[in-house]
Design an enzyme around this catalytic site. Structure first.
Site, PDB file in Angstrom:
ATOM      1  N   LEU A 112       0.817  -1.215   0.000  1.00  0.00           N
ATOM      2  CA  LEU A 112       0.000   0.000   0.000  1.00  0.00           C
ATOM      3  C   LEU A 112       0.848   1.261   0.000  1.00  0.00           C
ATOM      4  O   LEU A 112       0.422   2.303  -0.484  1.00  0.00           O
ATOM      5  CB  LEU A 112      -0.934   0.012   1.216  1.00  0.00           C
ATOM      6  CG  LEU A 112      -2.056  -1.036   1.222  1.00  0.00           C
ATOM      7  CD1 LEU A 112      -2.805  -0.985   2.536  1.00  0.00           C
ATOM      8  CD2 LEU A 112      -3.002  -0.807   0.059  1.00  0.00           C
ATOM      9  N   GLY A 113       2.020   1.207   0.575  1.00  0.00           N
ATOM     10  CA  GLY A 113       2.863   2.401   0.636  1.00  0.00           C
ATOM     11  C   GLY A 113       4.110   2.147   1.453  1.00  0.00           C
ATOM     12  O   GLY A 113       4.247   1.112   2.112  1.00  0.00           O
TER      13      GLY A 113
ATOM     14  N   GLY B 185       7.157   4.445   3.824  1.00  0.00           N
ATOM     15  CA  GLY B 185       7.667   5.695   4.367  1.00  0.00           C
ATOM     16  C   GLY B 185       9.021   5.478   4.997  1.00  0.00           C
ATOM     17  O   GLY B 185       9.634   4.415   4.863  1.00  0.00           O
TER      18      GLY B 185
ATOM     19  N   GLY C 249       8.429   2.608   7.950  1.00  0.00           N
ATOM     20  CA  GLY C 249       7.967   1.251   7.689  1.00  0.00           C
ATOM     21  C   GLY C 249       7.319   1.105   6.329  1.00  0.00           C
ATOM     22  O   GLY C 249       7.164   2.061   5.565  1.00  0.00           O
TER      23      GLY C 249
ATOM     24  N   VAL D 123       3.845  -0.443   4.444  1.00  0.00           N
ATOM     25  CA  VAL D 123       2.462  -0.803   4.720  1.00  0.00           C
ATOM     26  C   VAL D 123       1.981  -1.773   3.646  1.00  0.00           C
ATOM     27  O   VAL D 123       2.065  -1.489   2.448  1.00  0.00           O
ATOM     28  CB  VAL D 123       1.554   0.442   4.756  1.00  0.00           C
ATOM     29  CG1 VAL D 123       0.124   0.042   5.132  1.00  0.00           C
ATOM     30  CG2 VAL D 123       2.085   1.465   5.749  1.00  0.00           C
TER      31      VAL D 123
ATOM     32  N   LYS E 259       1.314  -2.449   8.897  1.00  0.00           N
ATOM     33  CA  LYS E 259       2.538  -1.650   8.812  1.00  0.00           C
ATOM     34  C   LYS E 259       3.656  -2.396   9.525  1.00  0.00           C
ATOM     35  O   LYS E 259       3.533  -2.742  10.710  1.00  0.00           O
ATOM     36  CB  LYS E 259       2.337  -0.277   9.435  1.00  0.00           C
ATOM     37  CG  LYS E 259       3.549   0.631   9.282  1.00  0.00           C
ATOM     38  CD  LYS E 259       3.215   2.056   9.703  1.00  0.00           C
ATOM     39  CE  LYS E 259       4.372   2.999   9.433  1.00  0.00           C
ATOM     40  NZ  LYS E 259       4.041   4.399   9.763  1.00  0.00           N
TER      41      LYS E 259
ATOM     42  N   ASP F 100       1.273  14.867  11.307  1.00  0.00           N
ATOM     43  CA  ASP F 100       1.522  14.673   9.872  1.00  0.00           C
ATOM     44  C   ASP F 100       0.213  14.613   9.095  1.00  0.00           C
ATOM     45  O   ASP F 100       0.061  13.826   8.167  1.00  0.00           O
ATOM     46  CB  ASP F 100       2.343  13.403   9.630  1.00  0.00           C
ATOM     47  CG  ASP F 100       3.011  13.396   8.249  1.00  0.00           C
ATOM     48  OD1 ASP F 100       3.158  14.484   7.652  1.00  0.00           O
ATOM     49  OD2 ASP F 100       3.373  12.312   7.771  1.00  0.00           O
TER      50      ASP F 100
END
Length: 308
Positions: free
Chosen positions: A26-27, A29, A32, A34, A48, A142
């Protein structure tokens, strides 16, 4: 977590974390990765996983534990809820509700700025979510268009990767954390961060939703941060009372900004339909006939008196 659209797993990705079968990415950063996953019942969840796993530094593990604790405190329909967490595992992980949909950033980038009731609805849902986060004694730190997912039941705030508690259990960092374009002046200057900082980010997020660009522009991080501390925001096509509210939220002085509950009350009052103007009471038909008859009789009596 920049997107809720899943991509295929990479060769280096695990296929399972705890009891969760990973099915996609999913993504990713700084802290971590996800993953989209399925639980034992086959339900979709977001997992995550801390980067580094067994070799992650104590500082990184500490931040991950903090994120799990902060996210677990918040319960609101406008915030993705935490379902499970194993922060002491060899590969620490945090499981949260999977919200199917595009992020606000993706929606605006692909379909253009929002306006009217649609803009108002998303602004209100984000403000209600923010109020719930602050009520739980947490600062998100954030909030941005990429951390707002437009799910089938409305917008939801996600990702507590740099959140902190308000009770003093989380020490201040030695450098600013967050996404530069949506940071508050106090984040840029590495001062005390409170709920007011999230309110600033809410205002910046609404500007992006309404105009397609953050209020202090894009470009090199240093240039964006300088504009945040020294220049007035560019609000573009944002109009009406919402513009005035956003101006207050983007005030350089934290104490001058409204609180999240105040934002919610303002937006709810704006959405409430105006009370219809009071209509004059109508006279019942039989009474109006009596009044006309009395007027006629009185007039005839007066005329007769004049003639005779």
């Amino acid at each position: 977590m920049p997107s809720q659209h899943d991509a295929p797993l990479r060769p280096e990705d695990p296929r399972k974390i705890g009891p969760y079968a990973l099915t996609g990415r999913l993504g990713e950063g700084g802290q971590g990765v996800v993953y989209l996953a399925e639980d034992r019942e086959g339900r979709a969840v977001a997992v995550k996983v801390l980067k580094g796993g067994p070799i992650a530094s104590p500082k990184a593990r500490g931040r991950f534990i903090k994120e799990a604790g902060a996210a677990s405190r918040v319960e609101a329909p406008q915030v993705a809820r935490v379902l499970d967490a194993k922060v002491t595992a060899e590969r620490p992980y945090l499981v949260s509700e999977y919200v199917r949909g595009r992020t606000l950033q993706e929606e605006v980038a692909e379909s253009g700025p929002l306006k009217g009731p649609e803009l108002h609805k998303i602004a209100l849902r984000c403000a209600v979510g923010l109020a719930a986060i602050h009520r739980a004694q947490v600062v998100h730190r954030d909030l941005k268009p990429g951390n707002v997912v437009l799910g089938p039941r409305g917008a939801k705030i996600i990702d507590f990767g740099v959140a902190r508690f308000l009770d003093g259990r989380t020490p201040q960092t030695t450098h600013p954390l967050g996404t530069p374009a949506y940071m508050s002046p106090e984040q840029v200057e590495d001062l005390h961060i409170g709920p007011e900082s999230d309110v600033f980010a809410w205002g910046a997020t609404v500007v992006y939703a309404a105009t397609g660009r953050p209020p202090f522009g894009a470009g090199p991080t240093a240039a964006v941060m300088r504009r945040i501390t020294d220049r007035e925001p560019e609000l573009g096509a944002l109009r009406g009372n919402l513009r005035g509210l956003v101006v207050r939220c983007l005030d350089k002085e934290p104490a001058a900004r409204p609180t999240a509950p105040e934002i919610v009350r303002f937006l709810r009052a704006e959405a409430r339909p105006a009370a219809p103007a009071a209509r004059p009471k109508s006279v019942p038909r039989y009474r109006s006939r009596m009044i006309i008859a009395l007027v006629v009789v009185s007039t005839l009596g007066f005329v007769c008196g004049m003639l005779f």
